[in-house]
Every structure is written in structure tokens, then in C-alpha cells.
Design a protein around this motif. Structure first.
Motif, mmCIF file in Angstrom:
data_model
loop_
_atom_site.group_PDB
_atom_site.id
_atom_site.type_symbol
_atom_site.label_atom_id
_atom_site.label_comp_id
_atom_site.label_asym_id
_atom_site.label_seq_id
_atom_site.Cartn_x
_atom_site.Cartn_y
_atom_site.Cartn_z
ATOM 1 N N SER A 320 2.964 -3.414 -3.601
ATOM 2 C CA SER A 320 3.921 -3.609 -2.939
ATOM 3 C C SER A 320 5.518 -2.724 -3.491
ATOM 4 N N MET A 323 4.586 0.855 -4.479
ATOM 5 C CA MET A 323 4.776 2.094 -3.303
ATOM 6 C C MET A 323 5.948 1.804 -2.791
ATOM 7 N N ARG A 326 7.364 4.590 -5.333
ATOM 8 C CA ARG A 326 6.899 5.624 -4.888
ATOM 9 C C ARG A 326 7.214 6.204 -3.437
ATOM 10 N N TYR A 328 7.276 5.233 -0.565
ATOM 11 C CA TYR A 328 6.105 5.073 0.884
ATOM 12 C C TYR A 328 7.113 4.225 1.443
ATOM 13 N N SER A 329 6.803 3.971 2.903
ATOM 14 C CA SER A 329 7.406 3.270 4.177
ATOM 15 C C SER A 329 7.660 1.584 3.915
ATOM 16 N N THR A 330 8.544 1.908 3.719
ATOM 17 C CA THR A 330 8.788 -0.555 3.783
ATOM 18 C C THR A 330 7.933 -0.403 4.499
ATOM 19 N N LEU A 332 4.747 0.100 5.360
ATOM 20 C CA LEU A 332 3.154 0.237 5.001
ATOM 21 C C LEU A 332 2.861 -0.058 3.471
ATOM 22 N N ALA A 333 4.209 -0.079 3.054
ATOM 23 C CA ALA A 333 4.369 -0.847 1.410
ATOM 24 C C ALA A 333 4.159 -2.836 1.673
#
Length: 456
Positions: A320, A323, A326, A328-330, A332-333
Motif C-alpha cells: 500500500s 503504491m 509511486r 497511485y491514488s490513495t 487504489l493504494a
């Protein structure tokens, strides 16, 4: 002025240069900088408290067969004894959030650990069902501040990109005692009697309460923390213990409940706790009575899912945070690991289709691995969505509802087993609830963002 004094003066940095140097430089952003390690010591303290917390609540699962035999308790009544912890734990959850917001984690956890350690010790003195229920009720009430307090401490001490990892580490310690000590604990039961477990755990808890009170402070008040570490935590969204607390009111709770994020987490955490409490209560009895394992073999086999659950907590948290780092949206992560973990938890039903101890443990290990992944990231998600100054109230509200799953599951399983003489429908129940939790994170929770309440 001597030549040596002149050299020393020339070596001093220009005052203007010092004053204009930013406190939070690129070099300071390196989270591995040796000057910023206090937060990891704080995490170690959280791990100590969490480890004894889960040992104290779960060792009754190992002692249950011996207790049932000695006190002549049937499965339905044992289910009531198991669930007594959950009833008081759940009922006092909202109040624990109030005290947490009012007094802070240092005072609340100190008192909490003392209370539950005393009740753990007293369970060893129990001579009948009534005393067992009373002490289990006290244990649940004492432990009720634990999850919101852990979430609070992580929100104070860790930047956003490290929170899931931190939660993963302390969540892993939920299982570490049972993972590595289960064979030893079952040997103690066989050799010295089940009471010895509770005496020892209670004494260790008192020692940990002293350590917590001595060493825990929020970042602003901790004498060992550096300005570099404070800058690093603050730049990443850590609270530092300086946020203004929001006063408790039922109106604030009502405002909180208007947000679908909260309801999605309610359903999801209900499912996570249902799986957890199956393992924390009925799992050893299931192996002995349903699959025919001896007490000592149960101690060996039952340790395996706990070991893998530790790995699940670390994997979930690290993935998590990776992600998040990198880009990625919170949402999605945080949601993807939880959904994957809940789906894996459904594997518990596989135990219904084999009598091979190895295959049974394989299915249970997959299920508990998933539970570990899901429970870890939920703690980080709570820190991400809680309104400012309301981490305690939000956490206690969430776990008040969620722990109804932990309260009901051992009770329901006990009545199912008593009525049918089998764990088969009980495992189906646990699996279906895990599936419902999966669907809640897919369709209910919606966009992940910090909740804004009127007046915040």
C-alpha cells in the motif's frame, strides 16, 4: 588575535547563511537518515503493547479444551464465554474514543494495559462460568482503546507514505506471540495447567504498562526527537500531537455517519473481525474436535496460520505504501490490498472439503494471510479519512460497529456447532461474511479522501 583563533573564526559558517538555511532540505527528506529514528522506537513500544494485547485475548482459545473439560462447559456456553470479551469491548469502544481525545494515548494506554492485565491474571483464578464471564468482560473493556490508540499514535508519528508500513508492523505483532509461542503455550497447558498461561501474561502486561508510561510522548513533547524528524513527519502529513481536538458530541457522530466512506469501512471491518475472532477463539477447538488432532499437534499446526498472517500484515502495508509513493491514488493504494485480503479470507471454507491436516492448514493459512493483509491497510485508511482532530472518535466509532462481528462470530459459531454437531456450516458463515466485506469495499466506500465536517 592569534593565527589559531583567526582560523577558527574563518571556519565558522556565516550567520546569514545559517539563518537562511531551510530546516527541511532534500538531504533531510531521506527517511533513512540516522537522526530520525525516534518514531521507529515509538513503533516498537506500540508493538509491545499490541503483542500482549492479543496474547491476553487469544490464549483462552488454546486453553478452551482444557477449561471445557475441567469446568464441564458445552460448546454453546463456551461461545458465550468467548463472546463476553466482544460485548464489553464493543460497548466501551465509543467511550474509549472520548477518553483518548481528552487525555491522549500515553495516559489512556497506561490505564488500559493495567486493567486488562489484571483481568487476564484473574481469569487464571476462575472456578466457574460466572467468574470466567466477568473477567472476560473486564478484559474486553480494558482492551477497547487499543485499536483507536494505535491509529492515533501512527497518525501522530508517521508521514502518510509510511503509515501502512507502520500499521503492518504493529498488526503483525498481533499474531507474533501466538505464531511462535503456540507450541510452547500448549506444552505449558499440558505440563502446568491452563491457569499458568493467564498468570504469566498478566504479569508481563503490568511490566509493559510501566514501559509505555515511561517512554511514550507525542512528537512535540518527546525530548529525543530532532527538528529534522519533526520536519519530515510534518511534511508528510503527520499530526505531531499538535492538532486541536474536536469536542465529543453525538451531533459530531451523526455528521460522521452521513459519509459512505464510514459505512463502507463498517461493513469491511465487520468482516475482517469475524475472520479474526474465529481464529482467536474457535480455531484450536476446531482442529481438535472436527479434525481429530491432539492438543500438542494442534499447538504445532495452529501456529502456522499465525506465522503467515504476520507476513500478510507486512506485505499489505508495504504494498500500500509503495503504491502511494509511486503516485497511485490513495483510494487504489488502500482499497486494492483490502479487497484482495478479504477475497483470500473466503478460503476458510476449504476446510469443509478435506480431512487432511495439511490441506486444512493450507486453507486456513490462506484465509489468515488475507485477514492480515486486509486488517493492516484498514488502519492506514482510517488515518487517511478521519476528520482533523477526530482520529480517536472516528476510530472508536468504526470499531464499535466493526467489533460487533468479533462479538457475534464466536457466539454464532458456538450455537451452530452445538445445534449441528459440526463446524461445516460455521466455516460457511465466516466465508460468506468475508465476501460481503469484499463487496463493501468495491461498491460502498467510494472515493478515499479526508472527511470534512462542518466547523472543522
Amino acid at each position: 588575535m592569534s593565527s589559531n583563533e583567526l582560523k577558527e573564526l574563518e571556519a565558522q559558517p556565516d550567520i546569514a547563511e545559517v539563518n537562511t538555511q531551510p530546516r527541511f532540505t532534500e538531504a533531510n527528506k531521506n527517511p533513512r537518515n540516522g537522526r530520525r529514528k525516534v518514531r521507529w522506537f515509538i513503533l516498537f513500544l506500540i508493538c509491545l503493547v499490541t503483542a500482549i494485547n492479543y496474547i491476553d485475548r487469544a490464549i483462552i482459545s488454546l486453553a478452551a479444551p482444557a477449561i471445557q473439560g475441567e469446568l464441564r462447559i458445552d460448546p454453546a456456553m463456551m461461545g458465550i464465554i468467548f463472546s463476553a470479551f466482544g460485548w464489553s469491548y464493543t460497548f466501551t469502544m465509543l467511550f474509549s474514543g472520548y477518553f483518548l481525545d481528552k487525555f491522549g494515548p500515553r495516559k489512556v494506554y497506561t490505564v488500559s494495559v493495567i486493567i486488562w492485565s489484571a483481568c487476564t491474571f484473574l481469569i487464571g483464578t476462575a472456578k466457574n462460568v460466572t467468574s470466567l464471564i466477568i473477567y472476560r468482560l473486564g478484559l474486553g473493556a480494558g482492551e477497547s482503546p487499543s485499536i483507536p490508540t494505535n491509529a492515533w499514535c501512527v497518525a501522530e508519528w508517521f508521514p502518510k507514505k509510511e503509515r501502512a508500513t507502520a500499521v503492518g508492523v504493529y498488526t503483525g505483532t498481533q499474531y507474533i506471540g501466538l505464531a511462535f509461542l503456540t507450541p510452547v503455550l500448549t506444552w505449558i497447558i499440558v505440563t502446568f495447567g491452563w491457569q499458568t498461561l493467564f498468570y504469566g501474561a498478566g504479569i508481563i502486561g503490568f511490566m509493559i504498562a510501566i514501559a509505555w508510561h515511561k517512554f511514550y510522548r507525542n512528537p512535540k513533547d518527546h525530548k529525543s526527537v530532532t527538528e529534522e524528524e519533526l520536519d519530515y513527519i510534518a511534511a508528510g502529513g503527520g499530526m505531531l500531537g499538535s492538532e486541536e481536538k474536536q469536542p465529543f458530541s453525538w451531533a459530531r457522530i451523526g455528521q460522521l455517519l452521513k459519509h459512505r466512506q464510514i459505512w463502507g469501512m463498517f461493513l469491511g471491518q465487520f468482516s475482517i473481525m469475524t475472520t479474526l475472532f474465529f481464529f482467536m477463539t474457535w480455531f484450536p477447538t476446531y482442529l481438535i474436535e472436527e479434525k481429530g488432532l491432539s492438543m500438542l499437534n494442534t499447538g504445532i499446526y495452529a501456529a502456522i496460520p499465525y506465522m503467515v498472517a504476520i507476513l500478510g500484515t507486512l506485505i499489505g502495508g508495504r504494498c500500500s505504501d509503495w503504491m502511494v509513493s509511486r503516485g497511485y491514488s490513495t483510494g487504489l493504494a488502500r482499497k486494492l490490498p483490502i479487497i484482495a485480503g478479504l477475497l483470500l479470507s473466503c478460503a476458510v471454507i476449504g476446510g469443509n472439503f478435506t480431512n487432511s491436516p495439511n490441506l486444512v492448514i493450507t486453507f486456513m493459512t490462506i484465509a489468515f494471510l488475507g485477514q492480515g493483509v486486509a486488517s493492516t491497510v484498514t488502519g492506514a485508511l482510517l488515518s487517511d479519512i478521519a476528520p482533523k482532530g477526530m482520529v480517536g472518535i472516528t476510530g472508536s466509532s468504526l470499531y464499535f460497529v466493526a467489533n460487533i462481528g468479533g462479538t457475534l462470530s464466536p457466539l454464532i459459531i458456538g450455537f451452530i456447532v452445538s445445534a449441528t454437531g459440526s463446524f461445516t456450516p460455521a466455516l460457511a458463515f465466516v466465508s460468506v461474511v468475508a465476501l460481503i466485506g469484499t463487496l463493501s469495499y468495491i461498491f460502498v466506500i467510494g472515493k478515499v479522501k479526508r472527511i470534512e465536517l462542518p466547523g472543522n
